[in-house]
Design a protein around this motif. Structure first.
Motif, PDB file in Angstrom:
ATOM      1  N   UNK A  38       0.507  -1.015   0.011  1.00 32.81           N
ATOM      2  CA  UNK A  38      -0.502  -0.239  -0.310  1.00 32.81           C
ATOM      3  C   UNK A  38       1.190   1.671  -0.217  1.00 32.81           C
ATOM      4  N   UNK A  39       0.710   1.965  -0.702  1.00 33.36           N
ATOM      5  CA  UNK A  39       0.870   3.620  -0.472  1.00 33.36           C
ATOM      6  C   UNK A  39      -0.305   4.490  -0.542  1.00 33.36           C
ATOM      7  N   UNK A  40       0.006   5.376   0.129  1.00 29.41           N
ATOM      8  CA  UNK A  40      -0.788   6.566   1.320  1.00 29.41           C
ATOM      9  C   UNK A  40       0.116   7.191   0.594  1.00 29.41           C
ATOM     10  N   UNK A  41      -0.434   8.579  -0.376  1.00 28.74           N
ATOM     11  CA  UNK A  41       0.175   9.578  -0.234  1.00 28.74           C
ATOM     12  C   UNK A  41      -0.491  10.591   0.500  1.00 28.74           C
ATOM     13  N   UNK A  42      -0.458  11.789   1.617  1.00 28.05           N
ATOM     14  CA  UNK A  42      -0.450  12.392   2.705  1.00 28.05           C
ATOM     15  C   UNK A  42      -0.580  14.134   2.333  1.00 28.05           C
ATOM     16  N   UNK A  43      -1.391  14.839   2.923  1.00 26.03           N
ATOM     17  CA  UNK A  43      -0.091  16.445   2.589  1.00 26.03           C
ATOM     18  C   UNK A  43      -0.318  17.212   4.026  1.00 26.03           C
ATOM     19  N   UNK A  44       1.333  17.632   3.522  1.00 25.73           N
ATOM     20  CA  UNK A  44       2.652  17.524   4.136  1.00 25.73           C
ATOM     21  C   UNK A  44       2.328  18.830   4.501  1.00 25.73           C
ATOM     22  N   UNK A  45       3.054  19.236   5.874  1.00 24.74           N
ATOM     23  CA  UNK A  45       2.352  21.276   6.042  1.00 24.74           C
ATOM     24  C   UNK A  45       3.402  21.602   5.699  1.00 24.74           C
ATOM     25  N   UNK A  46       4.579  21.476   4.681  1.00 27.00           N
ATOM     26  CA  UNK A  46       5.472  22.680   3.871  1.00 27.00           C
ATOM     27  C   UNK A  46       5.595  22.221   2.990  1.00 27.00           C
ATOM     28  N   UNK A  47       6.295  22.700   2.020  1.00 26.69           N
ATOM     29  CA  UNK A  47       7.125  22.486   1.093  1.00 26.69           C
ATOM     30  C   UNK A  47       7.844  23.705   0.300  1.00 26.69           C
ATOM     31  N   UNK A  48       9.260  23.510   0.529  1.00 24.44           N
ATOM     32  CA  UNK A  48      10.134  24.549  -0.127  1.00 24.44           C
ATOM     33  C   UNK A  48       9.731  25.515   0.769  1.00 24.44           C
ATOM     34  N   UNK A  49       9.840  25.811   2.316  1.00 17.14           N
ATOM     35  CA  UNK A  49       9.646  26.525   2.560  1.00 17.14           C
ATOM     36  C   UNK A  49       8.856  27.299   3.130  1.00 17.14           C
ATOM     37  N   UNK A  50       7.687  26.965   2.150  1.00 12.37           N
ATOM     38  CA  UNK A  50       5.889  27.109   2.593  1.00 12.37           C
ATOM     39  C   UNK A  50       5.571  26.208   2.994  1.00 12.37           C
ATOM     40  N   UNK A  51       4.738  27.744   4.327  1.00 13.69           N
ATOM     41  CA  UNK A  51       4.151  26.263   5.364  1.00 13.69           C
ATOM     42  C   UNK A  51       2.453  26.550   4.424  1.00 13.69           C
ATOM     43  N   UNK A  52       2.376  24.943   4.169  1.00 12.68           N
ATOM     44  CA  UNK A  52       1.006  24.777   3.642  1.00 12.68           C
ATOM     45  C   UNK A  52      -0.366  24.349   4.694  1.00 12.68           C
ATOM     46  N   UNK A  53      -1.233  24.773   3.779  1.00 16.77           N
ATOM     47  CA  UNK A  53      -2.582  24.512   5.074  1.00 16.77           C
ATOM     48  C   UNK A  53      -3.801  23.512   4.414  1.00 16.77           C
ATOM     49  N   UNK A  54      -3.312  23.904   3.007  1.00 17.30           N
ATOM     50  CA  UNK A  54      -4.053  22.173   2.479  1.00 17.30           C
ATOM     51  C   UNK A  54      -3.607  22.211   1.556  1.00 17.30           C
ATOM     52  N   UNK A  55      -4.376  21.102   0.548  1.00 17.39           N
ATOM     53  CA  UNK A  55      -4.309  21.283  -0.862  1.00 17.39           C
ATOM     54  C   UNK A  55      -5.508  20.677  -1.847  1.00 17.39           C
ATOM     55  N   UNK A  56      -5.119  21.318  -2.735  1.00 16.61           N
ATOM     56  CA  UNK A  56      -6.821  21.222  -3.591  1.00 16.61           C
ATOM     57  C   UNK A  56      -6.664  20.084  -4.881  1.00 16.61           C
ATOM     58  N   UNK A  57      -7.335  18.663  -4.804  1.00 17.99           N
ATOM     59  CA  UNK A  57      -7.450  18.645  -6.426  1.00 17.99           C
ATOM     60  C   UNK A  57      -8.432  18.971  -6.982  1.00 17.99           C
ATOM     61  N   UNK A  58      -8.344  19.078  -8.348  1.00 13.77           N
ATOM     62  CA  UNK A  58      -9.236  19.102  -9.845  1.00 13.77           C
ATOM     63  C   UNK A  58      -8.898  18.248 -10.468  1.00 13.77           C
ATOM     64  N   UNK A  59      -9.525  17.427 -11.006  1.00 11.57           N
ATOM     65  CA  UNK A  59      -9.761  16.340 -12.302  1.00 11.57           C
ATOM     66  C   UNK A  59     -10.826  16.263 -13.337  1.00 11.57           C
ATOM     67  N   UNK A  60     -10.661  15.955 -14.488  1.00 10.70           N
ATOM     68  CA  UNK A  60     -11.329  15.372 -15.297  1.00 10.70           C
ATOM     69  C   UNK A  60     -11.691  14.188 -15.562  1.00 10.70           C
ATOM     70  N   UNK A  61     -12.979  13.374 -14.452  1.00 12.10           N
ATOM     71  CA  UNK A  61     -12.834  12.598 -13.937  1.00 12.10           C
ATOM     72  C   UNK A  61     -12.443  11.638 -14.660  1.00 12.10           C
ATOM     73  N   UNK A  62     -13.240  11.657 -16.217  1.00 12.14           N
ATOM     74  CA  UNK A  62     -13.222  10.282 -17.638  1.00 12.14           C
ATOM     75  C   UNK A  62     -12.469  10.160 -17.650  1.00 12.14           C
ATOM     76  N   UNK A  63     -11.193  11.222 -17.811  1.00 16.68           N
ATOM     77  CA  UNK A  63     -10.091  10.944 -18.378  1.00 16.68           C
ATOM     78  C   UNK A  63      -9.012  10.497 -17.234  1.00 16.68           C
ATOM     79  N   UNK A  64      -9.202  10.683 -15.855  1.00 19.59           N
ATOM     80  CA  UNK A  64      -8.539  10.600 -15.285  1.00 19.59           C
ATOM     81  C   UNK A  64      -8.407   8.597 -14.932  1.00 19.59           C
ATOM     82  N   UNK A  65      -9.795   8.458 -14.513  1.00 13.38           N
ATOM     83  CA  UNK A  65      -9.942   6.823 -14.533  1.00 13.38           C
ATOM     84  C   UNK A  65      -9.619   6.011 -16.264  1.00 13.38           C
ATOM     85  N   UNK A  66      -9.835   6.876 -17.255  1.00 16.44           N
ATOM     86  CA  UNK A  66      -9.670   5.925 -18.569  1.00 16.44           C
ATOM     87  C   UNK A  66      -7.886   6.023 -18.290  1.00 16.44           C
ATOM     88  N   UNK A  67      -7.286   6.750 -17.566  1.00 11.47           N
ATOM     89  CA  UNK A  67      -5.546   7.112 -17.668  1.00 11.47           C
ATOM     90  C   UNK A  67      -5.063   5.789 -16.148  1.00 11.47           C
TER      91      UNK A  67
END
Length: 157
Positions: A38-67
C-alpha cells in the motif's frame, strides 16, 4: 472460494470523499496472495520553506479514470502475477495529514506488489490529469505541475 470467484480486478475511484486505507486494502485482499502493498500519499504541512495549510485537487474524472485503467493494464503486463489493484484519488480540499491518494496491490509475493505500487504512483503523477493547488498561510497558493508529466516535458512548460 474457487479460482473463478477471485478473478483479477481493478478498483478505481476518483472522489471528493475522504479516503480510507482500511477500505482500499480490503478490496485487494485475496486468499491466493501473500502480499498487499500500500502507498498512501498525504498532505504535508510544508513545501520548500512554505507553510502548506491544505491541498486542493481538480480533475476531469472520466479522463483521469481512463488513464488509471491504462496504468492498471500496464501493471498486469509487467507483473502477470498481480491479482488485484486499487487506486483511489481524492478531489477537492485535502487537509494536512489526510490522504490524497491510496494505492493497494495484491500479489502472491511481496516483490511484485512493491514494484507495482511504485510504478503505479510514479506513472499516475506523470500521466493522469489531476491538478494540485497548494494553499499556503494567508491564502496564498500555487498550482503545482507534476515535473514527471509527459506533456509538461514535451511542451517545455
Amino acid at each position: 472460494m474457487d479460482e473463478g470467484e477471485d478473478e483479477p480486478r481493478n478498483f478505481i475511484k476518483v472522489t471528493h470523499e475522504k479516503l480510507s486505507t482500511d477500505d482500499v486494502s480490503q478490496l485487494v485482499i485475496s486468499p491466493c496472495c501473500g502480499a498487499v502493498s500500500i502507498f498512501i500519499g498525504t498532505t504535508r504541512n510544508s513545501f520548500e520553506g512554505n507553510k502548506v495549510v491544505r491541498l486542493e485537487y481538480e480533475a476531469y474524472t472520466p479522463m483521469a479514470e481512463m488513464e488509471i485503467r491504462k496504468i492498471c493494464s500496464d501493471i498486469r503486463q509487467k507483473w502477470p502475477s498481480i491479482k488485484h489493484v486499487a487506486v483511489h484519488h481524492r478531489l477537492g480540499l485535502v487537509p494536512i495529514t489526510e490522504a490524497s491518494v491510496i494505492i493497494a496491490v495484491a500479489s502472491p509475493h511481496r516483490s511484485d506488489s512493491l514494484d507495482a505500487v511504485k510504478y503505479c504512483i510514479n506513472t499516475l503523477k506523470a500521466t493522469v490529469p489531476i491538478w494540485k493547488k497548494e494553499v499556503y498561510g494567508e491564502e496564498k497558493y500555487a498550482w503545482k505541475e507534476n515535473k514527471e508529466c509527459f506533456w509538461t516535458k514535451q511542451n517545455n512548460v
